[in-house]
Design a protein around this motif. Structure first.
Motif, short mmCIF file in Angstrom:
data_model
loop_
_atom_site.label_atom_id
_atom_site.label_comp_id
_atom_site.label_asym_id
_atom_site.label_seq_id
_atom_site.Cartn_x
_atom_site.Cartn_y
_atom_site.Cartn_z
N SER A 98 -1.23 -11.97 -0.49
CA SER A 98 -1.88 -10.79 0.10
C SER A 98 -2.67 -9.99 -0.92
O SER A 98 -3.64 -9.31 -0.57
CB SER A 98 -0.84 -9.91 0.79
N VAL A 99 -2.25 -10.03 -2.20
CA VAL A 99 -2.99 -9.28 -3.23
C VAL A 99 -3.92 -10.17 -4.05
O VAL A 99 -4.82 -9.66 -4.72
CB VAL A 99 -2.03 -8.52 -4.18
N ARG A 100 -3.70 -11.47 -4.01
CA ARG A 100 -4.54 -12.40 -4.75
C ARG A 100 -5.02 -13.51 -3.80
O ARG A 100 -4.54 -14.65 -3.84
CB ARG A 100 -3.77 -13.01 -5.93
N PRO A 101 -5.99 -13.20 -2.93
CA PRO A 101 -6.44 -14.17 -1.92
C PRO A 101 -7.20 -15.36 -2.49
O PRO A 101 -7.51 -16.30 -1.75
CB PRO A 101 -7.34 -13.32 -1.02
N THR A 102 -7.49 -15.35 -3.81
CA THR A 102 -8.16 -16.51 -4.41
C THR A 102 -7.20 -17.66 -4.65
O THR A 102 -7.64 -18.76 -4.99
CB THR A 102 -8.82 -16.13 -5.75
N GLY A 121 5.48 -1.06 -20.69
CA GLY A 121 5.43 0.01 -19.70
C GLY A 121 6.15 -0.34 -18.43
O GLY A 121 6.71 -1.43 -18.28
N THR A 122 6.12 0.61 -17.49
CA THR A 122 6.74 0.43 -16.18
C THR A 122 5.69 0.29 -15.10
O THR A 122 4.50 0.58 -15.32
CB THR A 122 7.65 1.63 -15.84
N LEU A 123 6.12 -0.09 -13.92
CA LEU A 123 5.20 -0.24 -12.80
C LEU A 123 4.54 1.08 -12.45
O LEU A 123 3.33 1.14 -12.19
CB LEU A 123 5.94 -0.81 -11.59
N VAL A 124 5.31 2.17 -12.45
CA VAL A 124 4.73 3.48 -12.13
C VAL A 124 3.65 3.85 -13.15
O VAL A 124 2.59 4.39 -12.78
CB VAL A 124 5.82 4.57 -12.08
N GLU A 125 3.87 3.55 -14.42
CA GLU A 125 2.86 3.83 -15.44
C GLU A 125 1.60 3.01 -15.21
O GLU A 125 0.48 3.48 -15.48
CB GLU A 125 3.44 3.57 -16.82
N THR A 175 11.43 -6.33 -2.38
CA THR A 175 11.43 -7.05 -3.65
C THR A 175 10.13 -7.81 -3.85
O THR A 175 9.51 -7.76 -4.92
CB THR A 175 12.62 -8.01 -3.73
N SER A 176 9.72 -8.53 -2.83
CA SER A 176 8.48 -9.31 -2.93
C SER A 176 7.26 -8.41 -3.05
O SER A 176 6.31 -8.73 -3.78
CB SER A 176 8.35 -10.24 -1.73
N SER A 177 7.27 -7.27 -2.36
CA SER A 177 6.12 -6.37 -2.41
C SER A 177 5.98 -5.72 -3.77
O SER A 177 4.86 -5.51 -4.26
CB SER A 177 6.24 -5.31 -1.32
N ILE A 178 7.09 -5.40 -4.43
CA ILE A 178 7.03 -4.85 -5.78
C ILE A 178 6.44 -5.87 -6.75
O ILE A 178 5.60 -5.55 -7.61
CB ILE A 178 8.44 -4.41 -6.24
N SER A 179 6.86 -7.12 -6.62
CA SER A 179 6.31 -8.16 -7.50
C SER A 179 4.81 -8.33 -7.30
O SER A 179 4.05 -8.46 -8.27
CB SER A 179 7.02 -9.50 -7.23
N ALA A 180 4.39 -8.33 -6.04
CA ALA A 180 2.97 -8.50 -5.76
C ALA A 180 2.17 -7.28 -6.22
O ALA A 180 1.04 -7.42 -6.71
CB ALA A 180 2.76 -8.75 -4.27
N LEU A 181 2.73 -6.10 -6.05
CA LEU A 181 2.06 -4.89 -6.52
C LEU A 181 1.86 -4.96 -8.03
O LEU A 181 0.78 -4.65 -8.55
CB LEU A 181 2.88 -3.65 -6.14
N THR A 224 0.83 -1.21 0.00
CA THR A 224 0.00 0.00 0.00
C THR A 224 0.86 1.26 0.00
O THR A 224 0.59 2.23 -0.73
CB THR A 224 -0.94 0.00 1.22
N HIS A 225 1.91 1.26 0.83
CA HIS A 225 2.81 2.41 0.91
C HIS A 225 3.48 2.66 -0.44
O HIS A 225 3.54 3.82 -0.90
CB HIS A 225 3.87 2.14 1.98
N LEU A 226 3.97 1.62 -1.08
CA LEU A 226 4.64 1.77 -2.37
C LEU A 226 3.67 2.23 -3.45
O LEU A 226 4.00 3.06 -4.30
CB LEU A 226 5.32 0.47 -2.77
N GLN A 227 2.48 1.71 -3.42
CA GLN A 227 1.48 2.09 -4.42
C GLN A 227 1.14 3.58 -4.33
O GLN A 227 0.94 4.24 -5.36
CB GLN A 227 0.22 1.24 -4.23
N THR A 228 1.09 4.10 -3.12
CA THR A 228 0.71 5.50 -2.94
C THR A 228 1.88 6.47 -3.07
O THR A 228 1.67 7.65 -3.39
CB THR A 228 0.04 5.71 -1.57
#
Length: 338
Positions: free
Chosen positions: A161-165, A288-292, A124-130, A33-37
């Motif tokens: 955490s991002v794909r609970p299914t 594209g990039t993650l920020v985009e 590293t793991s949080s960026i991948s999940a984001l 959440t922190h990285l996304q914002t």
């Protein structure tokens, strides 16, 4: 994100933030959440020189990763030092070790020292999940984890955490005993009772089962074959950080919509550099990039049939934002105690 405390500019004694403290503060969900914002604005305000990669021996690497900002809202300089010793697996030691130093960019004061090995695993793991939250299908059921090193459980937990299914996690490693041991350890942990963890020794078979295929290895020969990826799969590539390394073949790159964490991946990631050199794709084919993706400037997955690929090599920006979250939380807690 914690509000930067006034002590950020007045403290004179650096604090040491241990792995235990870091683990008590961070969770994959809060960091994602922190990285996304914060990533879009931080990318504009932070200066991040190219990462220095130095070979210290035939199989070992020293990485220096600086990042800095003079913005009052993010008044930090951060430097991470990382050693990569893949041969440590034979010694039953982690292959990656790191330390991180955080400075005040307005005064130059040293603010904090981190045992950054765990910081690196979390970021590293949080960026991948984001990235997966934009690129994988909305309802994936099977996660395939290629590799079973220290990063692998972080990646598994972050993706969950991002794909609970996701209800089934299949772990592959060249050493089958290590994959089985990780599956057993995760099975015993609290919080994953609805998820089945298992190991499998046939990579070609398990890749074809994965809605998400996540790779975290030091391989210099392709592991994941594009022909084995099923329709709608998302391929997450973390391991390579220099042109000689690669975790998938050209077919996987050709079949997928490829996104990167940052532009440096186009110069460092073996999967991409090799594909460019062989004319499989061009740099203009990178989607594209993650920020985009976060900003909505680029659209990730358009349907459940597309194959998507995310290649990350890491950046000082993400290190600094992770250190910021931890440091400001620690300082806030200390201020409230006094």
């Amino acid at each position: 994100m914690a509000t930067p405390p006034t002590t950020t500019t007045t403290t004179t004694t650096p604090i040491f933030i241990s792995t235990t403290t870091l683990r008590s503060i961070l969770s994959h969900k809060t960091l994602i959440t922190h990285l996304q914002t914060t990533l879009p604005n931080a990318t504009l305000s932070l200066s991040t020189p190219p990462r220095h990669s130095l070979s210290t021996s035939q199989n070992s690497t020293l990485l220096l990763m600086p990042s800095f900002s003079t913005s009052p809202s993010l008044p930090y300089i951060g430097v991470k030092l990382v050693t990569s010793h893949p041969q440590n697996s034979s010694l039953n030691l982690p292959g990656i070790h790191a330390c991180y130093t955080l400075f005040n960019s307005l005064t130059g004061q040293t603010l904090a020292l981190f045992d950054a090995t765990e910081l690196t695993l979390f970021r590293t793991s949080s960026i991948s999940a984001l990235a997966s939250s934009y690129l994988s299908k909305n309802n994936p059921h099977v996660l395939v984890m290629v590799g079973s090193g220290n990063l692998s459980p972080h990646l598994i937990k972050a993706h969950l955490s991002v794909r609970p299914t996701i209800k089934r996690v299949i772990i592959w490693n060249r050493t089958t005993e290590k994959a089985a041991a990780l599956a057993a350890r995760l099975t015993a942990e609290e919080g994953f009772k609805t998820v089945s963890f298992e190991s499998n020794g046939c990579l070609e078979t398990v890749v074809g089962l994965g809605d998400i295929v996540c790779c975290a290895t030091n391989s210099e020969t392709e592991l994941v074959k594009g022909v084995d990826l099923k329709e709608g799969a998302h391929l997450d590539l973390i391991g390579s950080f220099k042109p000689s390394m690669k975790e998938c073949d050209d077919v996987a790159i050709k079949r997928g919509k490829v996104f990167v964490d940052n532009e440096v991946a186009l110069e460092e990631a073996g999967e991409l550099v090799g594909a460019f050199d062989r004319g499989v794709i061009s740099k203009g084919d990178i989607c594209g990039t993650l920020v985009e993706l976060i900003e909505g400037k680029k659209i990730g997955r358009k349907n459940d049939e597309e194959i998507t690929v995310f290649k990350s090599v890491g950046s000082g920006v993400v290190d600094l934002l992770t250190a910021q979250l931890v440091y400001e939380t620690v300082i806030t807690d200390l201020t409230e105690q006094n």
